[in-house]
Motif scaffolding. Sequence first.
Motif, PDB file in Angstrom:
ATOM      1  N   LYS A 286      51.121  37.347  11.095  1.00 54.88           N
ATOM      2  CA  LYS A 286      51.189  38.705  11.630  1.00 54.88           C
ATOM      3  C   LYS A 286      52.561  39.313  11.370  1.00 54.88           C
ATOM      4  O   LYS A 286      52.680  40.491  11.022  1.00 54.88           O
ATOM      5  N   LYS A 287      53.601  38.491  11.497  1.00 52.25           N
ATOM      6  CA  LYS A 287      54.965  38.976  11.261  1.00 52.25           C
ATOM      7  C   LYS A 287      55.121  39.444   9.811  1.00 52.25           C
ATOM      8  O   LYS A 287      55.742  40.481   9.539  1.00 52.25           O
ATOM      9  N   GLN A 288      54.550  38.706   8.887  1.00 57.67           N
ATOM     10  CA  GLN A 288      54.641  39.081   7.468  1.00 57.67           C
ATOM     11  C   GLN A 288      54.007  40.451   7.219  1.00 57.67           C
ATOM     12  O   GLN A 288      54.515  41.251   6.435  1.00 57.67           O
ATOM     13  N   ILE A 289      52.900  40.715   7.904  1.00 57.34           N
ATOM     14  CA  ILE A 289      52.237  42.012   7.737  1.00 57.34           C
ATOM     15  C   ILE A 289      53.045  43.126   8.393  1.00 57.34           C
ATOM     16  O   ILE A 289      53.301  44.180   7.801  1.00 57.34           O
ATOM     17  N   LEU A 290      53.511  42.889   9.635  1.00 53.66           N
ATOM     18  CA  LEU A 290      54.265  43.918  10.350  1.00 53.66           C
ATOM     19  C   LEU A 290      55.630  44.186   9.717  1.00 53.66           C
ATOM     20  O   LEU A 290      56.205  45.264   9.912  1.00 53.66           O
ATOM     21  N   ASP A 291      56.156  43.226   8.952  1.00 53.65           N
ATOM     22  CA  ASP A 291      57.404  43.436   8.215  1.00 53.65           C
ATOM     23  C   ASP A 291      57.298  44.647   7.283  1.00 53.65           C
ATOM     24  O   ASP A 291      58.297  45.289   6.962  1.00 53.65           O
ATOM     25  N   LEU A 292      56.082  44.956   6.860  1.00 55.36           N
ATOM     26  CA  LEU A 292      55.858  46.026   5.888  1.00 55.36           C
ATOM     27  C   LEU A 292      55.702  47.408   6.532  1.00 55.36           C
ATOM     28  O   LEU A 292      55.591  48.413   5.834  1.00 55.36           O
ATOM     29  N   ILE A 293      55.654  47.449   7.865  1.00 57.78           N
ATOM     30  CA  ILE A 293      55.451  48.723   8.575  1.00 57.78           C
ATOM     31  C   ILE A 293      56.799  49.406   8.801  1.00 57.78           C
ATOM     32  O   ILE A 293      57.713  48.810   9.365  1.00 57.78           O
ATOM     33  N   PRO A 294      56.941  50.667   8.413  1.00 58.89           N
ATOM     34  CA  PRO A 294      58.210  51.376   8.637  1.00 58.89           C
ATOM     35  C   PRO A 294      58.329  51.830  10.097  1.00 58.89           C
ATOM     36  O   PRO A 294      57.326  51.883  10.820  1.00 58.89           O
ATOM     37  N   PRO A 295      59.541  52.197  10.563  1.00 60.71           N
ATOM     38  CA  PRO A 295      59.694  52.737  11.920  1.00 60.71           C
ATOM     39  C   PRO A 295      58.774  53.942  12.137  1.00 60.71           C
ATOM     40  O   PRO A 295      58.698  54.832  11.288  1.00 60.71           O
ATOM     41  N   GLY A 296      58.046  53.933  13.250  1.00 57.15           N
ATOM     42  CA  GLY A 296      57.105  55.005  13.552  1.00 57.15           C
ATOM     43  C   GLY A 296      55.780  54.881  12.827  1.00 57.15           C
ATOM     44  O   GLY A 296      54.886  55.699  13.014  1.00 57.15           O
ATOM     45  N   GLY A 297      55.638  53.823  11.997  1.00 59.63           N
ATOM     46  CA  GLY A 297      54.412  53.656  11.206  1.00 59.63           C
ATOM     47  C   GLY A 297      53.382  52.785  11.889  1.00 59.63           C
ATOM     48  O   GLY A 297      53.619  52.224  12.962  1.00 59.63           O
ATOM     49  N   TYR A 298      52.224  52.651  11.251  1.00 59.76           N
ATOM     50  CA  TYR A 298      51.151  51.813  11.775  1.00 59.76           C
ATOM     51  C   TYR A 298      50.303  51.303  10.612  1.00 59.76           C
ATOM     52  O   TYR A 298      50.735  51.397   9.449  1.00 59.76           O
ATOM     53  N   TRP A 299      49.129  50.759  10.864  1.00 62.63           N
ATOM     54  CA  TRP A 299      48.365  50.027   9.862  1.00 62.63           C
ATOM     55  C   TRP A 299      48.069  50.851   8.605  1.00 62.63           C
ATOM     56  O   TRP A 299      47.941  50.303   7.515  1.00 62.63           O
ATOM     57  N   ARG A 300      47.993  52.156   8.734  1.00 67.32           N
ATOM     58  CA  ARG A 300      47.717  53.011   7.574  1.00 67.32           C
ATOM     59  C   ARG A 300      48.856  52.966   6.548  1.00 67.32           C
ATOM     60  O   ARG A 300      48.684  53.391   5.405  1.00 67.32           O
ATOM     61  N   ASP A 301      50.030  52.474   6.965  1.00 74.04           N
ATOM     62  CA  ASP A 301      51.160  52.379   6.049  1.00 74.04           C
ATOM     63  C   ASP A 301      51.139  51.098   5.220  1.00 74.04           C
ATOM     64  O   ASP A 301      52.029  50.884   4.394  1.00 74.04           O
ATOM     65  N   LEU A 302      50.162  50.248   5.451  1.00 74.88           N
ATOM     66  CA  LEU A 302      50.019  49.013   4.676  1.00 74.88           C
ATOM     67  C   LEU A 302      49.264  49.289   3.378  1.00 74.88           C
ATOM     68  O   LEU A 302      48.480  50.248   3.303  1.00 74.88           O
ATOM     69  N   PRO A 303      49.458  48.448   2.343  1.00 74.32           N
ATOM     70  CA  PRO A 303      48.588  48.531   1.162  1.00 74.32           C
ATOM     71  C   PRO A 303      47.129  48.335   1.579  1.00 74.32           C
ATOM     72  O   PRO A 303      46.846  47.636   2.566  1.00 74.32           O
ATOM     73  N   ASP A 304      46.201  48.942   0.838  1.00 68.41           N
ATOM     74  CA  ASP A 304      44.794  48.948   1.239  1.00 68.41           C
ATOM     75  C   ASP A 304      44.230  47.547   1.479  1.00 68.41           C
ATOM     76  O   ASP A 304      43.500  47.318   2.446  1.00 68.41           O
ATOM     77  N   GLU A 305      44.606  46.587   0.624  1.00 70.11           N
ATOM     78  CA  GLU A 305      44.036  45.233   0.806  1.00 70.11           C
ATOM     79  C   GLU A 305      44.511  44.592   2.107  1.00 70.11           C
ATOM     80  O   GLU A 305      43.772  43.866   2.777  1.00 70.11           O
ATOM     81  N   LEU A 306      45.764  44.907   2.494  1.00 69.43           N
ATOM     82  CA  LEU A 306      46.267  44.382   3.769  1.00 69.43           C
ATOM     83  C   LEU A 306      45.676  45.128   4.961  1.00 69.43           C
ATOM     84  O   LEU A 306      45.476  44.558   6.027  1.00 69.43           O
ATOM     85  N   GLN A 307      45.413  46.436   4.775  1.00 67.71           N
ATOM     86  CA  GLN A 307      44.715  47.195   5.828  1.00 67.71           C
ATOM     87  C   GLN A 307      43.379  46.519   6.137  1.00 67.71           C
ATOM     88  O   GLN A 307      43.029  46.308   7.300  1.00 67.71           O
ATOM     89  N   ARG A 308      42.646  46.195   5.101  1.00 76.86           N
ATOM     90  CA  ARG A 308      41.322  45.568   5.274  1.00 76.86           C
ATOM     91  C   ARG A 308      41.444  44.193   5.930  1.00 76.86           C
ATOM     92  O   ARG A 308      40.666  43.839   6.817  1.00 76.86           O
ATOM     93  N   GLU A 309      42.445  43.443   5.487  1.00 76.94           N
ATOM     94  CA  GLU A 309      42.634  42.094   6.038  1.00 76.94           C
ATOM     95  C   GLU A 309      43.019  42.158   7.515  1.00 76.94           C
ATOM     96  O   GLU A 309      42.493  41.420   8.342  1.00 76.94           O
TER      97      GLU A 309
END
Length: 422
Positions: A286-309
């Motif tokens: 989970k930490k690896q995925i949340l590392d990719l989220i910018p301040p104020g961001g959420y799941w939509r800021d992830l690459p599509d394949e990670l959004q699905r995962e």
Amino acid sequence: MKNSEFFSIAQVADILGVSKETLRRWDKNGTLKPVRDDGNNYRVYHKKQLEEFEQAKLLFSSTWDEEHSVEPNRNYTLVELFAGAGGLALGLERAGFKSLLLNEIDRHACDTLRFNRPEWNVCQSDISEVDFEKYRGADVVSGGFPCQAFSYAGKKLGFEDTRGTLFFEFARSIKEIKPKVFIAENVRGLLNHEGGRTLEAIKNVIAELGYTLIEPRVLKAIFYRVPQKRERLFLIGVRNDLADKFTFHWPSPFKRILTVKDALKAGELYESDVPPSPGQKYPEKKKQILDLIPPGGYWRDLPDELQREYMQKSYFLGGGKTGMARRLSWDEPSLTLTCAPAQKQTERCHPEETRPLTVREYARIQTFPDNWVFSGPLSAQYKQIGNAVPVNLATAVAKSVVRALNKIELYHSEKSENLIET
């Protein structure tokens, strides 16, 4: 921008109580168009543009300092129910109230209250077992009763019809104590619960008890020196024999909207940066995925394949689900804190570090002082803080009640003087 005449899109969305998407729509249709800030070329709004909006007008003409300078004419007494970790009680204490009793069933919350205020009379028990007659004459009864559904079939929705609910016990305390005023708070959902029938039943009981209800109001914590987008419904009632002397005004908003930075860094709200404290951790994946989220961001800021995962079946459902994989922003208020900072539906990730907020960070966003210690295991501490009324919001409401009680005191003292003179 706190000393500026300009406000960011995020700030204006909070001030006006609309979404950023609504502001973008207003920009396109000409309702409210941002300007370019010469300093950094950001799209911002000038103060003058906002003055036609009622909420902004209130903010810019705030009488906060004047209201908070009000002191009680005497020590007003208080009975607090469903006291939790003491957010409401602490706010009332700051406004000058003296607690006669605090009732709470949760043992960890009671330990918190006793540790921080050894002089408080904390009663750990089911509220149905408390005899309130001995507190008759207390000035105020306060508390946030949990909202339970009532049974409506063939009933007139009076006092007896609510028996078996926690609201009934709150009403019983009012019936036995006969306070001048009561303060009840709840989730905003109570307004429309069961199509509005639950609130209608509550209003009927309040009238039956001999109290006049001020029209209930949802208060947004961000307007009351709380760096959090939290909303609470307040119900203020006054005994009928005092109603014509009770002039109540809802609190004025603070001069600006506070942010996560105000909560966690030294500044206007706290004199020092947030002290270290225990906190939950994310699993490595989970930490690896949340590392990719910018301040104020959420799941939509992830690459599509990670959004699905990350989202799994939720990926295909409607709605924004903006609390999922959500990282807070330094420059905006926190989202509403929940009872657990790492739940997937209501993520509250630190703005910079990839971790849930710590206990102390949670407490600061709820405006508890740093010396207010929470008892019990980590999960119990988060729960106590997440369930609390923000202290600064409670103080603002309590100051409004003090002003109204002072007017009643003034009326009675003038009446006594007139009797003596005659």
